[in-house]
Design a protein around this motif. Structure first.
Motif, PDB file in Angstrom:
ATOM      1  N   ARG A 113       3.144  -7.522  -2.843  1.00 16.98           N
ATOM      2  CA  ARG A 113       2.251  -6.595  -2.890  1.00 16.98           C
ATOM      3  C   ARG A 113       2.792  -5.361  -3.615  1.00 16.98           C
ATOM      4  O   ARG A 113       2.364  -4.692  -4.453  1.00 16.98           O
ATOM      5  CB  ARG A 113       1.125  -6.301  -1.928  1.00 16.98           C
ATOM      6  CG  ARG A 113       0.358  -7.624  -1.371  1.00 16.98           C
ATOM      7  CD  ARG A 113      -0.816  -7.788  -2.440  1.00 16.98           C
ATOM      8  NE  ARG A 113      -1.555  -8.812  -2.006  1.00 16.98           N
ATOM      9  CZ  ARG A 113      -2.108  -9.734  -2.915  1.00 16.98           C
ATOM     10  NH1 ARG A 113      -1.885  -9.650  -3.957  1.00 16.98           N
ATOM     11  NH2 ARG A 113      -3.093 -10.246  -2.196  1.00 16.98           N
ATOM     12  N   GLU A 114       3.731  -4.747  -3.039  1.00 18.97           N
ATOM     13  CA  GLU A 114       4.466  -3.443  -3.350  1.00 18.97           C
ATOM     14  C   GLU A 114       4.921  -3.773  -4.775  1.00 18.97           C
ATOM     15  O   GLU A 114       5.035  -2.784  -5.390  1.00 18.97           O
ATOM     16  CB  GLU A 114       5.525  -3.250  -2.421  1.00 18.97           C
ATOM     17  CG  GLU A 114       6.261  -2.016  -2.552  1.00 18.97           C
ATOM     18  CD  GLU A 114       7.413  -1.692  -1.651  1.00 18.97           C
ATOM     19  OE1 GLU A 114       7.674  -2.311  -0.645  1.00 18.97           O
ATOM     20  OE2 GLU A 114       8.200  -0.916  -2.004  1.00 18.97           O
ATOM     21  N   THR A 154       9.100   5.818  -0.889  1.00 18.78           N
ATOM     22  CA  THR A 154       8.591   6.558  -0.073  1.00 18.78           C
ATOM     23  C   THR A 154       9.928   7.316   0.738  1.00 18.78           C
ATOM     24  O   THR A 154      10.967   6.858   0.183  1.00 18.78           O
ATOM     25  CB  THR A 154       8.037   5.728   1.198  1.00 18.78           C
ATOM     26  OG1 THR A 154       9.170   4.804   1.322  1.00 18.78           O
ATOM     27  CG2 THR A 154       6.896   4.816   0.840  1.00 18.78           C
ATOM     28  N   GLN A 187      12.444   4.716   2.156  1.00 18.75           N
ATOM     29  CA  GLN A 187      12.929   4.209   1.174  1.00 18.75           C
ATOM     30  C   GLN A 187      14.221   4.913   0.494  1.00 18.75           C
ATOM     31  O   GLN A 187      15.249   4.476   0.303  1.00 18.75           O
ATOM     32  CB  GLN A 187      11.955   3.566   0.117  1.00 18.75           C
ATOM     33  CG  GLN A 187      11.197   2.357   0.564  1.00 18.75           C
ATOM     34  CD  GLN A 187      10.011   1.993  -0.400  1.00 18.75           C
ATOM     35  OE1 GLN A 187       9.300   2.892  -1.046  1.00 18.75           O
ATOM     36  NE2 GLN A 187      10.052   0.719  -0.850  1.00 18.75           N
ATOM     37  N   ALA A 211      12.165  -3.320   0.345  1.00 13.68           N
ATOM     38  CA  ALA A 211      10.758  -3.146   0.738  1.00 13.68           C
ATOM     39  C   ALA A 211      10.161  -2.286   1.685  1.00 13.68           C
ATOM     40  O   ALA A 211      10.956  -2.128   2.783  1.00 13.68           O
ATOM     41  CB  ALA A 211      10.413  -4.665   0.771  1.00 13.68           C
ATOM     42  N   ARG A 212       9.185  -1.690   1.317  1.00 13.43           N
ATOM     43  CA  ARG A 212       8.535  -0.613   2.315  1.00 13.43           C
ATOM     44  C   ARG A 212       8.471  -1.113   3.586  1.00 13.43           C
ATOM     45  O   ARG A 212       8.621  -0.390   4.641  1.00 13.43           O
ATOM     46  CB  ARG A 212       7.262  -0.239   1.740  1.00 13.43           C
ATOM     47  CG  ARG A 212       6.741   1.266   2.010  1.00 13.43           C
ATOM     48  CD  ARG A 212       5.623   1.403   1.228  1.00 13.43           C
ATOM     49  NE  ARG A 212       5.942   1.768  -0.239  1.00 13.43           N
ATOM     50  CZ  ARG A 212       5.240   1.768  -1.312  1.00 13.43           C
ATOM     51  NH1 ARG A 212       3.952   1.579  -0.960  1.00 13.43           N
ATOM     52  NH2 ARG A 212       5.415   2.227  -2.383  1.00 13.43           N
TER      53      ARG A 212
END
Lengths: 393, 596
Positions: A334-335, A347, A350, A385-386
C-alpha cells in the motif's frame, strides 16, 4: 566488471557483463548504462561466455546508442577489452598473492611466537611483527576491491527491448492477458508465497493483474487476477523482461530480482531482506523490509544496532530469520502504491533509519560488489517500509 | 572373568548400546567403555556416568590421548585460522605425530575415494563432506584420478591400503590394550571420516585379541567412511547392512553377524506414560482432533527445515479434507538441531514439544517421545531415525521429496531403505498435493501398514518380530570371545619399507597444514632466522645480565695477574742477576783500579 572507455569522436564504453545469473547481469547492465550516461558515451556490450538471460542482455538504452560493432572493429574492441581485463585480473591476482604472502608470513611468525623454547621477549617481538604483517595482509585485501558507486544506480536509465523481441513478447503477454494497458504487478517471490494471498486479493480488487515470475516452487499463487508464469514451461525470456518492464512494481525476496529490477527500471519492494546495508534500495521508488534476525541460541530478536554492526554484517547467515508477515507485506505494498501515485515522502522514522544505514555503510569496509561505501556513505534513496521503520528506528 | 573393552568415539554412542552393555555385564563379564573424545553434547557425559553407576561390572574411562587426533589434524589445516599453533618441536612426540598425520591422511583419502564409486553417483553432498576434510593439495589430483575409471580407483585404493599396512602400530593404543588385557574388543562406529579407531583393530590383531565393529545406526555403512581394516566380526542390524558391509567395505559374508537393532528393543516393550487427554493438555493441543507429528531431522539432512515446515503447515491448513486441515500438529525438533525451531511462528493448533533446550538425558525425555509417537495418528519427517521408531509403534509414516532436501533424500543411499518398493516404511510423495492425499488416508485409518510391518520385521528385527536384538548381540560377543584370536604380526615387508614411508609421513604431516607450497620452502629460512635471533638475544642477555661485570673482573684479574707476575718476574730477574751484576761491578772496579 571491467569497463573500457574508448576515446574517439564519440566516446564508447565497452563492457562485458557477468552473465552467470540474472541478478549479476542486471546489476552489471544497470551500472554500465549509468556509467555510459555519466561519460556521455555510447555503449558496447560484449557477450559473456555464459548468458543466462538473452532478453535481459538484449536491452537497449533509450537515451544513447548501443553499438553493435562488426567484424574487424568488434575483434579490435574485444582485444582491447581483454587486454584491459587481463591487466585488471593481474592486478587482482597480484593483490591476492600479496595478501596471501603477508598472511602466511604472519602465520609463520605466530607459529614461532607460540614456541615456549624461545625467550619470552623475543616471542613478544615476534607477535608485534606478526601483527604488523597481518595489517599489511588486510591492507592488501582492501586494495583490489573497487566498490561500486551506488549513486550510479540511483537514477534509472530508460531501456527497451529490441523491436522484434518486444513484438513477440507483447503478443505472448496479450495472449496471457497481461499486456499494457492492463495494469500489472510482478511478483518474484520464491519462499512463503502463501503470505501474499491477502496482497493479491487487494490488488485484484483494484483491477490489477498479478503476474508471478521467476523460478517458483511447489507453492502456488492462484485466484482471480493471478497469472502464474512459473507454471508456463515454454515461456520466452523476453516475456519475463517485458512483464518486469511494464509492471507497476515488482515484489521480490532476493537480491537477484532486485538487481534485475535496477536494469529494467521497475519500482521494487524487497521482502525478507537479510543485510540491511547491501539490500538498501538505491532508487527513490524502492522499498524494502527486513526479515527479523533471531539469535538462535536465545531466541531473542537482534536489535537494530546489532544488525548494523560489523559482527552481524560480516556474516548474517549465522542468525535465524523470521520472514515478513502477510499484514506487513500488504502495508508495504500500500505504501509503495501511494508513493508511486503521490510521490514518496519519508517519515521521521524512515529518515532516521536511512541515516543509520548510511553511517553503517560508511563505517564498513567494502564488501563484495554492491555494498561499498563509495559516495561518502551513500546507501540509497529508497527506504525501509514504514510499517517496520516505526518499530525499528 | 571375560573382559570386554568397548571403544566408542564419544559418549553419545552409549544411547545405541546402553541396553546391550547392561546385558553383557555380569558376574562373569566385565565391560570397560573407553571414549576417544569426551563430549558433553546432549548430556552424553551424564549418560556415561549413569551407565557406569548402573553396575559394578561396568566401568567407563577415556581412551589414550593421541599425539595428533583427527580434530587437531583438521584444525591444523584450517586456512581461516589466524593462529596456527606452536612450531613442530623435535622429540619423541614428533615421530608419533608424523605417523598419525599419515594415517589420518590415508584414511581421509580412502573415504573420499569411495564416493566416486557409481553407487554414490547421486551422493554429491556426501562426497563434498568428505572432500572438505581433506587438505586442499590432495583434492584435485585424487578427483582427477578417481574419475579416470574403476581401475584407476582400484590402483589408488590398493596403494593407500598398502600404506595403511606399512604404518607401525600406534604405541599408545598398543600400551592401552596391553594394560586392559581384554578378551574381546568392540569398536563403534569405526567408519567416521578419517577415524583413528582403525588403530585399535590393527593393534588387537597384532596382540591376538578378537575384535568386532558394532554398526550403530542404519546410515553408518553408506554415508560415512570405510572400515579400512575389517575386524574379525561385523555386527549389523539386518541383511541389507550385511550386503553393504560385504559390497562396500570388503567384509567376508562369514564375518558379518546379523543381530537386529539393539537400540530399538525398548520401543517394542514401551507403554504410554499418559492418557491421550493428559498428553494433549500437556502439549496444548485439542484432544478431539487427530495429531500429526512432525519429526525434525539432523543438521546435515535439514539445515534449514523451518521454512519447509511453514510451507507444509500452510498447505495442511488449506487442505480440502477437513480432518487434515483441522488436525493438531506436534513438532518434535531433532535434539541436535533444535534451535532453528525457535523461528517457527506460533499458530493455533501447532505445538513444539518438548520445549527447545530440554535436557535430553532427563528420564522423562524418552517417555515424552514415546507418548508423542503413540498418541499421533501419522508421522511426517524428512529423513530421520524417528521414522523407524514411528514404524515400530505402528504409525503411518510419510515424507515429501522436497527440492531443498534432495541431498539427503535422493542423495543419501540410506534413505532408499525407507522407501524401498515392496517393503517401504515411509510413503514418499513427490508433491504436497500427493502428500495431503496420503495424510488424509492416514488420518482416516486407510493407510496400508503391511509394508511398514514388513520393513520393521526385516530391518529392525530380522530374527523375528518377537526376538529382541540385545540377546543376539550378547551371543555374538560371547561367540567371538570363545573363538579367541591369534596374534598376527606385521608382514615382513612392512618393516622393510617403513623407513622410506617415514619420509612420506613427515611430508604428510607438513601437507596437513594445507598451506601454499612456497611456505614450506621459506619455512627453514624463517626458522633459522628466528633461532639466530634467539641466539643473538641469548648472547646479549648474557652480556648485559652480569656478563659485562664478569669480563671486567676477568680483565682486572688478568691485569693484576700481569702486573703481579711482571713484578715478581722483575724481582726474580733482579735476584737472579744480582751475582752477575756483582761480578760485573767487581770487574769494572778492577778495570778502574788498573787504569788508575
Amino acid at each position: 566488471m571491467t569497463t573500457l572507455l574508448v576515446r574517439r569522436r564519440r566516446p564508447l564504453l565497452v563492457v562485458r557483463p557477468d552473465g552467470s545469473t540474472p541478478g549479476a547481469l542486471g546489476l552489471d547492465l544497470a551500472i554500465a548504462l549509468a556509467r555510459a550516461r555519466q561519460a556521455g558515451a555510447d555503449v558496447c556490450l560484449l557477450p559473456p561466455p555464459t548468458l543466462c538471460d538473452p532478453a535481459l542482455f538484449a536491452l537497449v538504452p533509450a537515451d544513447r546508442r548501443r553499438v553493435e560493432p562488426r567484424a574487424f572493429h568488434r575483434a579490435w574492441l574485444r582485444a582491447r577489452w581483454r587486454a584491459r581485463d587481463a591487466a585488471a585480473s593481474i592486478g587482482r591476482r597480484a593483490a591476492a598473492g600479496r595478501r596471501s604472502f603477508w598472511l602466511e608470513l604472519y602465520r609463520e611468525l605466530r607459529r614461532h611466537a607460540g614456541d615456549e623454547r624461545l625467550p619470552y621477549p623475543l616471542r613478544a617481538r615476534l607477535r608485534t611483527w606478526a601483527q604488523r604483517w597481518f595489517a599489511r595482509a588486510s591492507a592488501a585485501a582492501e586494495g583490489p576491491t573497487r566498490p561500486i558507486d551506488r549513486r550510479l544506480l540511483e537514477r534509472p536509465v530508460p531501456i527497451s527491448l529490441p523491436p522484434a523481441l518486444e513484438a513477440s513478447a507483447r503478443s505472448d503477454a496479450s495472449a496471457l492477458g497481461v499486456a499494457p494497458p492492463r495494469r500489472t504487478v510482478a511478483i518474484d517471490v520464491r519462499t512463503g508465497v502463501d503470505r501474499l494471498h491477502d496482497t493479491v486479493r487487494a490488488l485484484a480488487a483494484e483491477g490489477i493483474t498479478v503476474v508471478r515470475l521467476g523460478e517458483g516452487g511447489e507453492d502456488r499463487l492462484d485466484g482471480p487476477g493471478v497469472v502464474d508464469l512459473t507454471a508456463a514451461k515454454d515461456r520466452s525470456p523476453a516475456l519475463d523482461v517485458f512483464v518486469r518492464q511494464h509492471a507497476e512494481f515488482l515484489v521480490c525476496d532476493t537480491a537477484d530480482a532486485q538487481h534485475v529490477a535496477y536494469a529494467t527500471g521497475t519500482p521494487c519492494l524487497v521482502l525478507d531482506a537479510v543485510d540491511p546495508v547491501a539490500s538498501y534500495p538505491a532508487r527513490r521508488d524502492g522499498l524494502y523490509m527486513l526479515a527479523e534476525a533471531v539469535d538462535l541460541d536465545s531466541g531473542v530478536e537482534l536489535p537494530l544496532e546489532d544488525r548494523l554492526g560489523p559482527e552481524y554484517l560480516r556474516d548474517p547467515s549465522r542468525y535465524g530469520r523470521r520472514r515478513n508477515t502477510p499484514a506487513e507485506i500488504l502495508a508495504a505494498v500500500r505504501e509503495l502504491q501511494a508513493g508511486l501515485r503521490e510521490g514518496f515522502r519519508d517519515t521521521a522514522a524512515q529518515a532516521r533509519f536511512r541515516e543509520r544505514v548510511a553511517a553503517a555503510c560508511a563505517r564498513q569496509a567494502p564488501r563484495g560488489r554492491d555494498a561499498g561505501p563509495a559516495g561518502g556513505g551513500f546507501a540509497g534513496s529508497g527506504r525501509l517500509a514504514r510499517v517496520q521503520a516505526e518499530r525499528l528506528a | 572373568m571375560t573382559r570386554v573393552l568397548f571403544v566408542m568415539l564419544h559418549p553419545g554412542f552409549i544411547r545405541y548400546y546402553e541396553d546391550a552393555i547392561r546385558a553383557l555385564a555380569g558376574e562373569d563379564r566385565h565391560v570397560h567403555v573407553a571414549f576417544e573424545v569426551s563430549g558433553t553434547k546432549l548430556g552424553a557425559d551424564v549418560a556415561a556416568a549413569r551407565l557406569a553407576s548402573s553396575s559394578p561390572y561396568i566401568t567407563c574411562g577415556t581412551a589414550p590421548t593421541r599425539a595428533e587426533s583427527v580434530r587437531v589434524f583438521l584444525s591444523r589445516g584450517d586456512r581461516t585460522a589466524t593462529r596456527s599453533g606452536a612450531a613442530d618441536a623435535a622429540g619423541a612426540g614428533r615421530r608419533d605425530r608424523a605417523w598419525e598425520s599419515l594415517a589420518t591422511t590415508v584414511r581421509l583419502l580412502l573415504d573420499y575415494l569411495r564416493y566416486f564409486e557409481p553407487v554414490f553417483a547421486s551422493a554429491g553432498s556426501l562426497r563434498m563432506r568428505a572432500e572438505k576434510r581433506l587438505p586442499r593439495v590432495y583434492r584435485a589430483p585424487v578427483a582427477r584420478l578417481a574419475r579416470r575409471g574403476r581401475w584407476a580407483r582400484a590402483m589408488l585404493s590398493w596403494t593407500l591400503r598398502a600404506l595403511e599396512r606399512t604404518m607401525p602400530p600406534n604405541r599408545a593404543v598398543e600400551a592401552f590394550l596391553r594394560e586392559q588385557r581384554p578378551d574381546v574388543l568392540l569398536v563403534t562406529p569405526l567408519v567416521e571420516l578419517g577415524s583413528q579407531q582403525v588403530d585399535y583393530v590393527k593393534c588387537a590383531r597384532r596382540l591376538g585379541i578378537p575384535s568386532a565393529v558394532c554398526v550403530a545406526s542404519w546410515d553408518n555403512l553408506t554415508s560415512k567412511g570405510l572400515m579400512r581394516v575389517v575386524p574379525d566380526r561385523v555386527i549389523v542390524w539386518n541383511e541389507v547392512q550385511k550386503a553393504e558391509a560385504v559390497a562396500l567395505h570388503g567384509a567376508r559374508p562369514e564375518q558379518v553377524v546379523v543381530t537386529g537393532a539393539q537400540v530399538f528393543d525398548r520401543w517394542f516393550q514401551a507403554r504410554p506414560g499418559r492418557t491421550r487427554d493428559e498428553f494433549c493438555r500437556m502439549v496444548g493441543l485439542d484432544p478431539a482432533r487427530p495429531i500429526v507429528l512432525y519429526v525434525g531431522s539432523s543438521v546435515f539432512v535439514a539445515p534449514d527445515e523451518v521454512p519447509f515446515a511453514e510451507r507444509w503447515l500452510a498447505r495442511l491448513r488449506g487442505a480440502a479434507d477437513f480432518t487434515v486441515a483441522e488436525a493438531g500438529v506436534l513438532v518434535r525438533p531433532h535434539p541436535a538441531n533444535a534451535n532453528q525451531w525457535r523461528l517457527l511462528p506460533p499458530a493455533p493448533g501447532v505445538a513444539v514439544w518438548p520445549p527447545i533446550g530440554t535436557d535430553p538425558t532427563h528420564p522423562d525425555f524418552a517417555r515424552d517421545y514415546f507418548d508423542s509417537l503413540y498418541h499421533s495418528a501419522a508421522v511426517v519427517g524428512v529423513n530421520t531415525s524417528a521414522q523407524i521408531e514411528a514404524g515400530i509403534v505402528g504409525r503411518p509414516v510419510l515424507t515429501i521429496r522436497a527440492r531443498e532436501f534432495a541431498h539427503s533424500q535422493a542423495g543419501a543411499p540410506h534413505f532408499t531403505h525407507l522407501v524401498r518398493e515392496g517393503a517401504a516404511l515411509v510413503r514418499a510423495a513427490d508433491t504436497l498435493d500427493e502428500h495431503l492425499h496420503q495424510l488424509s488416508d492416514a488420518l482416516a485409518g486407510r493407510a496400508p501398514l503391511d509394508e511398514a510391518r514388513r520393513f520393521v520385521g526385516s530391518f529392525v528385527r530380522p530374527l523375528g518380530l518377537d526376538v529382541p536384538a540385545v540377546p543376539a548381540f550378547v551371543a555374538a560377543v560371547e561367540a567371538l570371545s570363545r573363538q579367541g584370536g591369534s596374534a598376527a604380526p606385521d608382514p615382513w615387508w612392512a618393516a622393510a619399507v617403513r623407513p622410506g614411508v617415514w619420509a612420506v609421513a613427515r611430508v604428510a604431516h607438513l601437507l596437513a597444514e594445507d598451506r601454499p607450497l612456497w611456505v614450506y620452502a621459506v619455512r627453514p629460512l624463517i626458522t633459522a632466522g628466528v633461532w639466530a635471533a634467539a641466539a643473538v638475544y641469548g648472547v646479549r642477555t648474557a652480556w648485559s645480565g652480569g656478563g659485562r661485570l664478569r669480563v671486567k673482573r676477568a680483565r682486572r684479574a688478568a691485569g693484576r695477574l700481569w702486573h703481579q707476575s711482571r713484578r715478581s718476574a722483575g724481582r726474580r730477574l733482579d735476584r737472579a742477576s744480582r751475582p752477575v751484576r756483582a761480578v760485573m761491578r767487581g770487574a769494572l772496579r778492577r778495570l778502574a783500579g788498573r787504569g788508575a
